[in-house]
Design a protein around this motif. Structure first.
Motif, mmCIF file in Angstrom:
data_model
loop_
_atom_site.group_PDB
_atom_site.id
_atom_site.type_symbol
_atom_site.label_atom_id
_atom_site.label_comp_id
_atom_site.label_asym_id
_atom_site.label_seq_id
_atom_site.Cartn_x
_atom_site.Cartn_y
_atom_site.Cartn_z
ATOM 1 N N MET A 1 6.200 2.253 -14.795
ATOM 2 C CA MET A 1 4.810 1.343 -13.834
ATOM 3 C C MET A 1 3.837 2.656 -14.293
ATOM 4 O O MET A 1 4.374 4.152 -14.506
ATOM 5 N N GLN A 2 3.427 2.382 -14.499
ATOM 6 C CA GLN A 2 1.679 3.326 -14.026
ATOM 7 C C GLN A 2 1.425 3.544 -13.015
ATOM 8 O O GLN A 2 0.826 2.613 -12.143
ATOM 9 N N ILE A 3 1.137 4.901 -12.315
ATOM 10 C CA ILE A 3 0.598 4.979 -11.268
ATOM 11 C C ILE A 3 -1.150 5.139 -10.892
ATOM 12 O O ILE A 3 -1.385 6.500 -11.935
ATOM 13 N N ASP A 4 -1.157 4.364 -10.358
ATOM 14 C CA ASP A 4 -3.323 4.206 -10.169
ATOM 15 C C ASP A 4 -3.568 4.822 -8.918
ATOM 16 O O ASP A 4 -2.810 4.299 -7.812
ATOM 17 N N LYS A 9 -2.183 3.467 -2.587
ATOM 18 C CA LYS A 9 -3.189 3.014 -1.256
ATOM 19 C C LYS A 9 -1.990 1.914 -1.107
ATOM 20 O O LYS A 9 -1.957 1.441 0.041
ATOM 21 N N LEU A 10 -1.352 0.862 -1.935
ATOM 22 C CA LEU A 10 -0.399 -0.016 -2.214
ATOM 23 C C LEU A 10 0.799 0.450 -1.544
ATOM 24 O O LEU A 10 1.456 -0.437 -0.532
ATOM 25 N N PHE A 11 1.531 1.669 -2.399
ATOM 26 C CA PHE A 11 3.426 2.266 -1.920
ATOM 27 C C PHE A 11 2.201 2.769 0.166
ATOM 28 O O PHE A 11 3.434 2.496 0.201
ATOM 29 N N TYR A 12 1.595 3.583 0.226
ATOM 30 C CA TYR A 12 0.953 3.841 1.580
ATOM 31 C C TYR A 12 1.076 2.724 2.892
ATOM 32 O O TYR A 12 1.208 2.787 4.220
ATOM 33 N N ALA A 13 0.455 1.481 2.082
ATOM 34 C CA ALA A 13 -0.093 0.216 2.533
ATOM 35 C C ALA A 13 1.788 -0.326 2.816
ATOM 36 O O ALA A 13 2.198 -1.545 3.711
ATOM 37 N N LYS A 14 2.401 -0.165 2.420
ATOM 38 C CA LYS A 14 3.939 -0.499 2.223
ATOM 39 C C LYS A 14 4.713 -1.318 1.584
ATOM 40 O O LYS A 14 5.027 -3.052 2.468
ATOM 41 N N ASP A 15 3.550 -2.047 1.025
ATOM 42 C CA ASP A 15 3.995 -3.322 0.248
ATOM 43 C C ASP A 15 5.054 -3.064 -0.453
ATOM 44 O O ASP A 15 5.468 -2.349 -1.604
ATOM 45 N N HIS A 64 -4.938 10.951 -5.075
ATOM 46 C CA HIS A 64 -5.161 11.003 -6.893
ATOM 47 C C HIS A 64 -3.985 10.339 -6.805
ATOM 48 O O HIS A 64 -2.830 11.111 -6.617
ATOM 49 N N PRO A 65 -3.308 9.360 -8.348
ATOM 50 C CA PRO A 65 -2.482 9.234 -8.424
ATOM 51 C C PRO A 65 -1.378 10.594 -8.982
ATOM 52 O O PRO A 65 -0.385 10.284 -8.825
ATOM 53 N N ASP A 66 -1.999 11.907 -9.975
ATOM 54 C CA ASP A 66 -0.955 12.605 -10.244
ATOM 55 C C ASP A 66 -1.119 13.504 -9.280
ATOM 56 O O ASP A 66 0.382 14.229 -9.615
ATOM 57 N N VAL A 67 -1.481 13.272 -7.959
ATOM 58 C CA VAL A 67 -1.003 14.456 -7.281
ATOM 59 C C VAL A 67 0.403 13.453 -6.276
ATOM 60 O O VAL A 67 0.877 14.315 -5.919
#
Length: 169
Positions: A1-4, A9-15, A64-67
């Protein structure tokens, strides 16, 4: 999976799907980072899970995804270092100290680090010092067991010849 940025945003939205995909993609990396500190596979897995949970529960929402990936890796290292700090020093009994069992000295390990590549050093120490099998080493380092076995064989030959020259053997 490529993190963009959308995945972050979806990760922190608990998707649930995104969290699961990021976890399954980067868990081995986190475990490897933790293993580098704690040198115990079970404890490294615990540290990696705890680090992922800390990032999951953190309030950082926009990054940012890299961060984000760096943040995840740094969290893993910090958790592993916390586990190391909590360990109590093990005291040897006289009986244990007089044992004929060979103990790897820091001096020898430092010597190995000078001429083995980091991956060779990891494979050799995981196999010979920690007694892990090549399947476990391969899983921890993201390679096949035969690749781990080959690296170990070549590193062992390199170590043997170098240690003979330096009069360790």
């Amino acid at each position: 999976m490529q993190i963009d940025s959308r995945a972050v945003k979806l990760f922190y939205a608990k998707d649930e799907k995104t969290v699961s995909a990021i976890y399954s993609t980067y868990f081995r990396l986190l475990k490897h980072i933790c293993f580098g500190c704690v040198h115990d596979m079970a404890e490294a897995e615990d540290c990696a899970q705890e680090a992922f949970l800390r990032v999951y529960q953190s309030s950082m929402e926009s990054t940012h995804p890299d961060v984000f990936l760096s943040y995840l890796c740094k969290a893993a290292k910090n958790v592993a270092l916390d586990h190391l700090r909590m360990r109590k020093p093990v005291e040897l009994d006289e009986e244990d100290a007089s044992s004929t069992e060979f103990h790897y000295s820091d001096e020898l390990l430092d010597c190995l680090k000078t001429f083995l590549t980091p991956i060779e050093f990891d494979v050799v120490t995981m196999h010979y010092c920690l007694g892990l099998g090549f399947d476990e080493i391969g899983a921890a380092l993201g390679m096949t067991s035969s690749a781990a076995r080959g690296i170990s064989h070549r590193a062992k030959a390199k170590a043997k010849s170098t240690l003979k020259k330096e009069e360790w053997l």
